[in-house]
Enzyme design. Structure first.
Site, PDB file in Angstrom:
ATOM      1  N   ARG A  68       0.900  -1.025   0.036  1.00 49.74           N
ATOM      2  CA  ARG A  68       0.149   0.130  -0.044  1.00 49.74           C
ATOM      3  C   ARG A  68       0.814   1.296   0.003  1.00 49.74           C
ATOM      4  O   ARG A  68       0.309   2.391  -0.372  1.00 49.74           O
ATOM      5  CB  ARG A  68      -1.015   0.106   1.109  1.00 49.74           C
ATOM      6  CG  ARG A  68      -1.745   1.230   1.233  1.00 49.74           C
ATOM      7  CD  ARG A  68      -3.001   1.306   2.004  1.00 49.74           C
ATOM      8  NE  ARG A  68      -3.114   0.596   3.304  1.00 49.74           N
ATOM      9  CZ  ARG A  68      -2.482   1.237   4.330  1.00 49.74           C
ATOM     10  NH1 ARG A  68      -2.275   2.395   4.065  1.00 49.74           N
ATOM     11  NH2 ARG A  68      -2.425   0.553   5.254  1.00 49.74           N
ATOM     12  N   TYR A 121     -10.245  18.248 -17.710  1.00 55.40           N
ATOM     13  CA  TYR A 121     -10.996  17.337 -17.631  1.00 55.40           C
ATOM     14  C   TYR A 121     -12.231  17.347 -16.653  1.00 55.40           C
ATOM     15  O   TYR A 121     -11.951  17.445 -15.602  1.00 55.40           O
ATOM     16  CB  TYR A 121      -9.844  16.020 -17.351  1.00 55.40           C
ATOM     17  CG  TYR A 121     -10.348  14.639 -17.289  1.00 55.40           C
ATOM     18  CD1 TYR A 121     -10.552  14.131 -18.458  1.00 55.40           C
ATOM     19  CD2 TYR A 121     -10.288  13.897 -15.938  1.00 55.40           C
ATOM     20  CE1 TYR A 121     -11.264  12.643 -18.260  1.00 55.40           C
ATOM     21  CE2 TYR A 121     -10.719  12.780 -15.984  1.00 55.40           C
ATOM     22  CZ  TYR A 121     -11.262  11.975 -17.134  1.00 55.40           C
ATOM     23  OH  TYR A 121     -11.611  10.764 -17.175  1.00 55.40           O
ATOM     24  N   ASP A 192      -2.008  18.774 -15.800  1.00 59.48           N
ATOM     25  CA  ASP A 192      -2.374  17.286 -16.350  1.00 59.48           C
ATOM     26  C   ASP A 192      -1.557  17.165 -17.668  1.00 59.48           C
ATOM     27  O   ASP A 192      -1.966  17.903 -18.587  1.00 59.48           O
ATOM     28  CB  ASP A 192      -3.800  17.397 -16.491  1.00 59.48           C
ATOM     29  CG  ASP A 192      -4.246  16.054 -16.754  1.00 59.48           C
ATOM     30  OD1 ASP A 192      -3.408  15.348 -17.723  1.00 59.48           O
ATOM     31  OD2 ASP A 192      -5.576  15.786 -16.639  1.00 59.48           O
ATOM     32  N   LYS A 217      -3.795   6.479 -20.575  1.00 54.26           N
ATOM     33  CA  LYS A 217      -3.675   6.719 -21.914  1.00 54.26           C
ATOM     34  C   LYS A 217      -2.354   6.445 -22.644  1.00 54.26           C
ATOM     35  O   LYS A 217      -2.231   5.437 -22.564  1.00 54.26           O
ATOM     36  CB  LYS A 217      -4.099   8.370 -21.844  1.00 54.26           C
ATOM     37  CG  LYS A 217      -5.214   8.538 -21.055  1.00 54.26           C
ATOM     38  CD  LYS A 217      -6.400   8.133 -21.517  1.00 54.26           C
ATOM     39  CE  LYS A 217      -7.405   8.343 -20.511  1.00 54.26           C
ATOM     40  NZ  LYS A 217      -7.739   9.540 -19.776  1.00 54.26           N
TER      41      LYS A 217
HETATM   42  C1  LIG Z   1      -8.439   9.975 -18.765  1.00 56.12           C
HETATM   43  C2  LIG Z   1      -7.782  11.241 -18.122  1.00 56.12           C
HETATM   44  C3  LIG Z   1      -7.809  11.547 -16.684  1.00 56.12           C
HETATM   45  C4  LIG Z   1      -8.137  10.357 -15.714  1.00 56.12           C
HETATM   46  O1  LIG Z   1      -7.454   9.472 -15.685  1.00 56.12           O
HETATM   47  P1  LIG Z   1      -8.151   7.927 -15.466  1.00 56.12           P
HETATM   48  O2  LIG Z   1      -6.626   6.712 -15.335  1.00 56.12           O
HETATM   49  O3  LIG Z   1      -9.138   7.468 -16.230  1.00 56.12           O
HETATM   50  O4  LIG Z   1      -8.606   7.947 -13.787  1.00 56.12           O
HETATM   51  C5  LIG Z   1      -7.265  12.664 -16.424  1.00 56.12           C
HETATM   52  N1  LIG Z   1      -6.859  13.488 -17.175  1.00 56.12           N
HETATM   53  C6  LIG Z   1      -7.194  13.399 -18.511  1.00 56.12           C
HETATM   54  C7  LIG Z   1      -6.769  14.460 -19.624  1.00 56.12           C
HETATM   55  C8  LIG Z   1      -7.599  12.473 -18.967  1.00 56.12           C
HETATM   56  O5  LIG Z   1      -7.857  12.169 -20.454  1.00 56.12           O
END
Ligand SMILES: *Cc1c(COP(=O)(O)O)cnc(C)c1O
Length: 394
Positions: A68, A121, A192, A217
């Protein structure tokens, strides 16, 4: 009209150091001499003596004691992501949202204010909405002039959070200016960085304090793992580790970490292809009479100042901006799968238009005719034919 695709359309190159980190692992990582790290499918890591265990527990952010907290397979990929971002420390999470949650809970307190800049997002904003219950407020600004961000600051602003380019409309902003704005006032800045990946955008080198990734992604890259990451200074990451990560329990599992490491091996090659094919498809769409606009930060032929390259995710607006046209186009495509998410080998299509939210979209500066594409690895030619055919039916 000549609609042949320029497949030599490559904007940004990739740093050879980054290719080495992706292929060979980061220096100092466990098992870096092996081709792949072993999967440490273990919850606990015993020590020979009680004193040894107590020593390890006194710095659990650095030592694998209990999965964890830290785990060697997870650490291997964390070191790679940290090295790619030119940051000190990376912590991986069980999803991108868990990483965003980790940043908010690790950094914010009751009474704090968060300023979001650019299209953000959606679920990140929904989480910010829930934080109001704990006395944490926020604003979102879509004016990307740093002076507008400066005007939107409050005495209680603790964090400026942005995306470059922004979600859905892919507008770029001046990352270094926003970082300087925060730094001058003792306000943290966070970005992000999922869209560009660490190969095509290194925000920490521009003065940003914290980088977040939805590793689900491009970093994972095969639509088979959900993962997230934060990268920042050792000091900031230690705070996030103890204030949020260790107590929330949103860990990345060892096998999923191993999959991320496998994804990293092909990240440079995939990103080159996503960039070239994304641009080729975007250029084709920009010349199509049924397309009103294409939102792609590389379409002008040069990169925006802070980006080192572009990825395969972008959007375009149909000339006929109604739900029926959007639906006909999406259903008419054969090579693009109809799905959420992006960044995998398969091309995907989606629209924020759900048939009943046109006014809400316009208020957010998004056209109801907007269609988002994630260009995969099928080859630009096949995707162009598919789009050409589907657009005939609109
Ligand atoms: C998909 C996404 C997230 C969140 O990621 P998850 O792994 O789905 O929780 C955050 N920011 C952007 C730009 C995304 O495309």
């Amino acid at each position: 009209m000549d609609r042949r695709i320029d497949t030599s359309a490559e904007l940004g190159g990739i740093d050879p150091d980054d290719i080495r980190i992706c292929l060979d692992g980061a220096e100092g990582a466990p098992h870096v001499e092996d081709v792949t790290p072993p999967i440490a499918q273990a919850a606990i890591f015993p020590r020979r003596t009680f004193r040894g265990l107590l020593d390890a527990l006194s710095a659990e952010h650095r030592n694998a004691v209990y999965t964890r907290g830290q785990n060697p397979t997870v650490e291997a990929v964390e070191r790679q992501i940290a090295a790619l971002e030119r940051g000190e420390v990376c912590k991986c999470f069980g999803s991108g949202m868990a990483a965003i949650h980790g940043a908010f809970f690790g950094l914010l307190e009751a009474g704090d204010h968060v300023l979001f800049v650019n299209q953000i997002y959606g679920p990140a904003l929904q989480l910010a909405q829930h934080l109001e219950r704990f006395g944490i407020t926020h604003d979102v600004i879509l004016d990307l002039d740093p002076a507008a961000a400066e005007r939107a600051l409050r005495p209680s602003t603790r964090l400026i959070w942005f995306e470059n380019p922004g979600t859905m409309t892919f507008r770029t902003l001046d990352v270094a200016a926003l970082a300087a704005l925060g730094r001058d006032r003792g306000i943290w800045t966070a970005i992000d960085n999922s869209w560009a990946t660490p190969l095509f955008h290194k925000p920490l080198t521009l003065g940003v304090d914290l980088v977040m990734h939805a590793a689900s992604k491009y970093i994972g890259g095969h639509s088979d793992v959900i993962a997230g990451a934060l990268v920042g200074s050792a000091e900031l990451m230690e705070r996030i580790f103890y204030h949020a990560f260790l107590l929330a329990g949103g860990i990345l599992h060892p096998f999923d970490a191993w999959l991320l490491g496998r994804g990293l091996k092909t990240l440079p090659t995939r990103m080159r292809q996503h960039q070239a094919d994304g641009l080729a498809v975007a250029r084709f769409l920009a010349s199509h009479p049924k397309v009103a606009r294409v939102h792609h930060p590389g379409l002008g032929g040069t990169l925006p100042p802070d980006l080192l390259g572009t990825s395969g995710l972008f959007a375009f607006e149909l000339e006929s901006a109604d739900f029926a046209s959007v639906e006909r186009l999406i259903d008419g495509l054969e090579r693009f799968r109809i799905a959420v998410s992006w960044g995998g080998t398969e091309s995907l299509v989606i629209s924020p238009n759900r048939g009943d939210n046109g006014d809400a979209l316009r208020q957010q500066g998004i056209s109801p005719g907007l269609v988002r594409l994630s260009v995969g690895l099928e080859g630009a030619e096949a995707l162009r034919w598919d789009l050409e055919r589907a657009l005939e039916g609109v």
